[in-house]
Design an enzyme around this catalytic site. Sequence first.
Site, mmCIF file in Angstrom:
data_model
loop_
_atom_site.group_PDB
_atom_site.id
_atom_site.type_symbol
_atom_site.label_atom_id
_atom_site.label_comp_id
_atom_site.label_asym_id
_atom_site.label_seq_id
_atom_site.Cartn_x
_atom_site.Cartn_y
_atom_site.Cartn_z
ATOM 1 C CD GLN A 36 3.635 5.606 2.599
ATOM 2 O OE1 GLN A 36 2.479 5.072 2.339
ATOM 3 N NE2 GLN A 36 4.586 5.099 3.115
ATOM 4 C CG HIS B 193 -0.120 1.129 7.460
ATOM 5 N ND1 HIS B 193 1.087 0.674 8.464
ATOM 6 C CD2 HIS B 193 0.595 1.934 6.414
ATOM 7 C CE1 HIS B 193 1.942 1.407 7.759
ATOM 8 N NE2 HIS B 193 1.974 2.052 6.643
ATOM 9 C CD GLU B 194 -0.845 2.329 2.907
ATOM 10 O OE1 GLU B 194 -0.505 3.519 2.759
ATOM 11 O OE2 GLU B 194 -0.135 1.536 3.103
ATOM 12 C CG HIS C 199 0.688 6.557 5.497
ATOM 13 N ND1 HIS C 199 1.602 7.329 6.152
ATOM 14 C CD2 HIS C 199 0.865 5.386 5.409
ATOM 15 C CE1 HIS C 199 2.523 6.426 6.266
ATOM 16 N NE2 HIS C 199 1.926 5.226 5.642
ATOM 17 C CB CYS D 76 5.646 2.595 7.331
ATOM 18 S SG CYS D 76 5.068 3.788 6.272
ATOM 19 C CG LEU D 77 6.969 0.888 1.134
ATOM 20 C CD1 LEU D 77 6.112 1.206 -0.176
ATOM 21 C CD2 LEU D 77 8.086 0.049 1.053
ATOM 22 N N GLY E 204 0.662 -1.134 0.080
ATOM 23 C CA GLY E 204 0.004 0.036 0.136
ATOM 24 C C GLY E 204 0.969 1.286 0.059
HETATM 25 ZN ZN ZN Z 1 2.973 3.308 5.777
#
Ligand code: ZN
Length: 195
Positions: free
Chosen positions: A53, A151-152, A155, A109-110, A48
């Site tokens: 991000q 999670h997304e 963000h 997380c990226l 995701g």
């Molecule tokens: Zn993340």
Amino acid sequence: MRRMILEIVKCGHPALREKGEPIACVTPELRQLAADMLETMRAANGVGLAAQQVGQAILLVVMDVSISDLPSRMMVGGEEVPVASRMPLVLVNPVVGEAEGEQTGEEGCLSVPEITGTIRRAAAVTVQAQDLEGKPVIFRCDGLLARAAQHEIDHLHGILFVDRMDAATRVSYSGKLKKMQKEALAALKKSSGKR
Ligand code: ZN
């Protein structure tokens, strides 16, 4: 459509703490951004990615859980559908509706590389959004898809998974997090100096 791999901003970048602006209409630029975000997510082996991000505080998320072995279920209109058949998902203005139960699992997380932690999430959630045609999207999900969606969508509200870690784990990572924040700010200064 040409697709570009975008830079994923790291913990410490201010965009990650911004609340996303609602998307009023789907423009060609937004379609391009969604395509580029999918490309970026795949190149990074993520399931995701939220617009924050890639440095844009708007309510846009892309997801594809089909690369993972972790199970997910997806219900549309009360009927279970094969998850893979609905991937990738591009969600415009998504919100988490009715949440039920509890699951704990490992998250990363990226935007927060090298850090993982056990995070408690709802076991099942209903997600409401629009697609790139402006049509409503409503589904119920559990497993990894429910975890990824929570999670997304976090963000989009400026919340990172490290905020949901238990205090002891967060403290154990505080040195790493501080260093990451410093580096992200230094990178930001450098790139804005170039313009
Ligand atoms: Zn993340």
